[in-house]
Design a protein around this motif. Structure first.
Motif, PDB file in Angstrom:
ATOM      1  N   MET A 182       0.832  -1.146   0.000  1.00  0.00           N
ATOM      2  CA  MET A 182       0.000   0.000   0.000  1.00  0.00           C
ATOM      3  C   MET A 182       0.896   1.235   0.000  1.00  0.00           C
ATOM      4  SD  MET A 182      -2.722   0.694   2.750  1.00  0.00           S
ATOM      5  CE  MET A 182      -4.163   1.444   2.466  1.00  0.00           C
ATOM      6  N   VAL A 183       0.570   2.163  -0.836  1.00  0.00           N
ATOM      7  CA  VAL A 183       1.355   3.378  -0.979  1.00  0.00           C
ATOM      8  C   VAL A 183       0.573   4.533  -0.378  1.00  0.00           C
ATOM      9  CG1 VAL A 183       2.400   4.938  -2.637  1.00  0.00           C
ATOM     10  CG2 VAL A 183       2.311   2.482  -3.121  1.00  0.00           C
ATOM     11  N   THR A 184       1.218   5.279   0.503  1.00  0.00           N
ATOM     12  CA  THR A 184       0.582   6.462   1.052  1.00  0.00           C
ATOM     13  C   THR A 184       1.227   7.678   0.427  1.00  0.00           C
ATOM     14  OG1 THR A 184       2.101   6.535   2.880  1.00  0.00           O
ATOM     15  CG2 THR A 184       0.036   5.383   3.230  1.00  0.00           C
ATOM     16  N   THR A 185       0.443   8.595   0.052  1.00  0.00           N
ATOM     17  CA  THR A 185       0.966   9.786  -0.594  1.00  0.00           C
ATOM     18  C   THR A 185       1.173  10.923   0.399  1.00  0.00           C
ATOM     19  OG1 THR A 185      -1.238  10.544  -1.117  1.00  0.00           O
ATOM     20  CG2 THR A 185      -0.128   9.194  -2.782  1.00  0.00           C
ATOM     21  N   GLY A 186       0.866  10.732   1.610  1.00  0.00           N
ATOM     22  CA  GLY A 186       1.056  11.766   2.624  1.00  0.00           C
ATOM     23  C   GLY A 186      -0.072  12.791   2.656  1.00  0.00           C
ATOM     24  N   MET A 187      -1.087  12.598   1.904  1.00  0.00           N
ATOM     25  CA  MET A 187      -2.204  13.540   1.897  1.00  0.00           C
ATOM     26  C   MET A 187      -3.225  13.120   2.941  1.00  0.00           C
ATOM     27  SD  MET A 187      -2.752  14.239  -2.135  1.00  0.00           S
ATOM     28  CE  MET A 187      -4.126  15.270  -1.850  1.00  0.00           C
ATOM     29  N   ARG A 188      -3.668  14.089   3.628  1.00  0.00           N
ATOM     30  CA  ARG A 188      -4.715  13.831   4.609  1.00  0.00           C
ATOM     31  C   ARG A 188      -6.070  14.015   3.952  1.00  0.00           C
ATOM     32  NH1 ARG A 188      -3.254  17.084   9.988  1.00  0.00           N
ATOM     33  NH2 ARG A 188      -1.923  15.534  10.947  1.00  0.00           N
ATOM     34  N   ARG A 189      -6.967  13.330   4.480  1.00  0.00           N
ATOM     35  CA  ARG A 189      -8.326  13.447   3.965  1.00  0.00           C
ATOM     36  C   ARG A 189      -8.994  14.670   4.604  1.00  0.00           C
ATOM     37  NH1 ARG A 189     -12.650   8.638   3.701  1.00  0.00           N
ATOM     38  NH2 ARG A 189     -13.643   9.470   1.864  1.00  0.00           N
ATOM     39  N   GLN A 190      -9.552  15.557   3.810  1.00  0.00           N
ATOM     40  CA  GLN A 190     -10.246  16.746   4.306  1.00  0.00           C
ATOM     41  C   GLN A 190     -11.613  16.350   4.856  1.00  0.00           C
ATOM     42  OE1 GLN A 190      -9.203  19.808   4.580  1.00  0.00           O
ATOM     43  NE2 GLN A 190      -7.244  19.521   3.547  1.00  0.00           N
ATOM     44  N   PRO A 191     -11.972  16.885   6.061  1.00  0.00           N
ATOM     45  CA  PRO A 191     -13.312  16.580   6.563  1.00  0.00           C
ATOM     46  C   PRO A 191     -14.366  17.259   5.686  1.00  0.00           C
ATOM     47  CG  PRO A 191     -12.204  18.129   8.031  1.00  0.00           C
ATOM     48  CD  PRO A 191     -11.227  17.721   6.973  1.00  0.00           C
ATOM     49  N   ALA A 192     -15.487  16.650   5.617  1.00  0.00           N
ATOM     50  CA  ALA A 192     -16.584  17.198   4.818  1.00  0.00           C
ATOM     51  C   ALA A 192     -17.044  18.508   5.439  1.00  0.00           C
ATOM     52  CB  ALA A 192     -17.728  16.195   4.768  1.00  0.00           C
ATOM     53  N   PRO A 193     -17.451  19.484   4.633  1.00  0.00           N
ATOM     54  CA  PRO A 193     -17.944  20.738   5.193  1.00  0.00           C
ATOM     55  C   PRO A 193     -19.210  20.483   6.018  1.00  0.00           C
ATOM     56  CG  PRO A 193     -18.342  20.666   2.831  1.00  0.00           C
ATOM     57  CD  PRO A 193     -17.534  19.452   3.189  1.00  0.00           C
ATOM     58  N   LEU A 194     -19.401  21.344   7.020  1.00  0.00           N
ATOM     59  CA  LEU A 194     -20.558  21.211   7.905  1.00  0.00           C
ATOM     60  C   LEU A 194     -21.824  21.544   7.132  1.00  0.00           C
ATOM     61  CD1 LEU A 194     -21.631  20.754  10.778  1.00  0.00           C
ATOM     62  CD2 LEU A 194     -21.348  23.200  11.153  1.00  0.00           C
ATOM     63  N   ARG A 195     -22.766  20.672   7.212  1.00  0.00           N
ATOM     64  CA  ARG A 195     -24.042  20.894   6.541  1.00  0.00           C
ATOM     65  C   ARG A 195     -25.149  20.764   7.570  1.00  0.00           C
ATOM     66  NH1 ARG A 195     -24.187  17.809   0.829  1.00  0.00           N
ATOM     67  NH2 ARG A 195     -23.275  19.546  -0.300  1.00  0.00           N
ATOM     68  N   LEU A 196     -26.067  21.702   7.496  1.00  0.00           N
ATOM     69  CA  LEU A 196     -27.214  21.654   8.396  1.00  0.00           C
ATOM     70  C   LEU A 196     -28.412  21.094   7.661  1.00  0.00           C
ATOM     71  CD1 LEU A 196     -27.048  25.044  10.303  1.00  0.00           C
ATOM     72  CD2 LEU A 196     -26.566  22.777  11.183  1.00  0.00           C
ATOM     73  N   THR A 197     -29.079  20.215   8.324  1.00  0.00           N
ATOM     74  CA  THR A 197     -30.320  19.692   7.764  1.00  0.00           C
ATOM     75  C   THR A 197     -31.407  20.737   7.978  1.00  0.00           C
ATOM     76  OG1 THR A 197     -30.963  18.673   9.844  1.00  0.00           O
ATOM     77  CG2 THR A 197     -29.646  17.326   8.334  1.00  0.00           C
ATOM     78  N   ARG A 198     -32.526  20.505   7.409  1.00  0.00           N
ATOM     79  CA  ARG A 198     -33.639  21.431   7.591  1.00  0.00           C
ATOM     80  C   ARG A 198     -33.987  21.557   9.081  1.00  0.00           C
ATOM     81  NH1 ARG A 198     -39.287  21.143   4.305  1.00  0.00           N
ATOM     82  NH2 ARG A 198     -40.009  23.177   4.952  1.00  0.00           N
ATOM     83  N   ARG A 199     -33.998  20.474   9.763  1.00  0.00           N
ATOM     84  CA  ARG A 199     -34.285  20.472  11.200  1.00  0.00           C
ATOM     85  C   ARG A 199     -33.206  21.238  11.962  1.00  0.00           C
ATOM     86  NH1 ARG A 199     -35.017  14.973  14.720  1.00  0.00           N
ATOM     87  NH2 ARG A 199     -35.747  15.946  16.634  1.00  0.00           N
ATOM     88  N   GLY A 200     -31.951  21.069  11.581  1.00  0.00           N
ATOM     89  CA  GLY A 200     -30.851  21.777  12.227  1.00  0.00           C
ATOM     90  C   GLY A 200     -30.956  23.278  12.030  1.00  0.00           C
ATOM     91  N   ARG A 201     -31.354  23.700  10.825  1.00  0.00           N
ATOM     92  CA  ARG A 201     -31.531  25.136  10.573  1.00  0.00           C
ATOM     93  C   ARG A 201     -32.650  25.717  11.427  1.00  0.00           C
ATOM     94  NH1 ARG A 201     -31.306  24.811   4.148  1.00  0.00           N
ATOM     95  NH2 ARG A 201     -31.643  22.670   4.705  1.00  0.00           N
ATOM     96  N   VAL A 202     -33.717  24.969  11.603  1.00  0.00           N
ATOM     97  CA  VAL A 202     -34.826  25.420  12.449  1.00  0.00           C
ATOM     98  C   VAL A 202     -34.351  25.574  13.897  1.00  0.00           C
ATOM     99  CG1 VAL A 202     -37.074  24.763  13.419  1.00  0.00           C
ATOM    100  CG2 VAL A 202     -36.646  24.512  10.963  1.00  0.00           C
ATOM    101  N   VAL A 203     -33.562  24.619  14.370  1.00  0.00           N
ATOM    102  CA  VAL A 203     -33.056  24.677  15.749  1.00  0.00           C
ATOM    103  C   VAL A 203     -32.144  25.887  15.928  1.00  0.00           C
ATOM    104  CG1 VAL A 203     -31.561  23.506  17.414  1.00  0.00           C
ATOM    105  CG2 VAL A 203     -33.303  22.203  16.192  1.00  0.00           C
TER     106      VAL A 203
END
Length: 107
Positions: free
Chosen positions: A1-22
């Protein structure tokens, strides 16, 4: 297995419709609370000072003008005399030694 040294970027924060209401509800409640605190603080500024109103016992040779001059030297005695007459229900300008008069509070 070859690692390229790149880290995986976390997904941007997304609010669901319910989260936006809260989140929206939270900010509305916060704004309402701040408004209530400011309103009650501002309304207390108009409250009259606590305690009994100042009074004076009329001495011989006192006049409403002389009492008004002593009571509130920052205002015109004419204004203070009018307020003293109103506070005490006086129809005339005559006062007698021994009378107790309610004085206006200093502004």
């Amino acid at each position: 297995m070859v690692t390229t040294g790149m880290r995986r970027q976390p997904a941007p924060l997304r609010l669901t419709r319910r989260g936006r209401v809260v989140v929206l509800t939270f900010f509305i409640l916060l704004a309402s609370l701040a408004s209530a605190v400011l309103w009650t603080t501002a309304s207390r500024a108009d409250d009259p000072p606590a305690g009994p109103a100042p009074t004076v016992v009329v001495q011989p040779h006192d006049t409403l003008w002389s009492i008004a001059s002593r009571a509130d030297s920052g205002r015109s005695p004419r204004e203070v005399v009018a307020e003293i007459r109103k506070l005490n229900g006086l129809d005339t300008y005559y006062i007698h030694a021994g009378d107790t008069l309610v004085l206006p509070r200093n502004h």
